[in-house]
Design an enzyme around this catalytic site. Sequence first.
Site, mmCIF file in Angstrom:
data_model
loop_
_atom_site.group_PDB
_atom_site.id
_atom_site.type_symbol
_atom_site.label_atom_id
_atom_site.label_comp_id
_atom_site.label_asym_id
_atom_site.label_seq_id
_atom_site.Cartn_x
_atom_site.Cartn_y
_atom_site.Cartn_z
ATOM 1 C CG HIS A 95 41.477 50.066 37.873
ATOM 2 N ND1 HIS A 95 40.150 49.856 37.649
ATOM 3 C CD2 HIS A 95 41.779 51.008 37.327
ATOM 4 C CE1 HIS A 95 39.339 51.055 37.106
ATOM 5 N NE2 HIS A 95 40.850 51.797 36.809
ATOM 6 C CG HIS A 98 37.773 47.335 44.203
ATOM 7 N ND1 HIS A 98 36.609 46.312 43.611
ATOM 8 C CD2 HIS A 98 38.030 47.964 42.987
ATOM 9 C CE1 HIS A 98 36.481 46.552 42.329
ATOM 10 N NE2 HIS A 98 37.320 47.436 42.039
#
Length: 185
Positions: free
Chosen positions: A109, A148
């Site tokens: 992303h 993440h």
Amino acid sequence: MKDKLKKFDDFLINLINTKMSHKYLDTIMSRATNLGGVIFSSLLVIILILIGSSHIKLMGFELLGVLAISQIIVHTLKMLLSRERPYNIIEHLNTFGIDLKDYSFPSGHTTASFSMAVTIALNIPRLSILVFIIAIVVGVSRIYLGVHYPTDVAAGMFVGCFTSILVHFYLLEFVYNIAEALGLK
């Protein structure tokens, strides 16, 4: 070096995911993260190519090339490095019910959001501040949502920026030629 990176990751993920936690940020971050996702990225490319002026259409083709190359790099690194996501390792994270099956490093992303930001900034400089703020928010959202580590996001920033610069300055004619050969240009 590895210990320093781990301390960096631990400090920032605790700060962003745990200490910054707030019900309003929960809503903002869960929506902002989608600006780096495949649906938004694809729609942006399609819109630019289909309804843009000639300059915007060419930027759409450039963005298509950048996203394709950057995501190939991301998925190759994910398979090679096989880094588990933080919510699989750190017990106290706010996970927001997200359960992804792929690996963590680097952030796809974030890569996509920085790919889009750099490409747009190189083509329409007056939008630079806006697109970079959005890209940064996407990167932070990935840490906030517990999917993440900060180093995943930093690597995604690097891959996105690097790929955009590579395509813009060295591969742009190649991208246009492919688009033309496919009858898209």
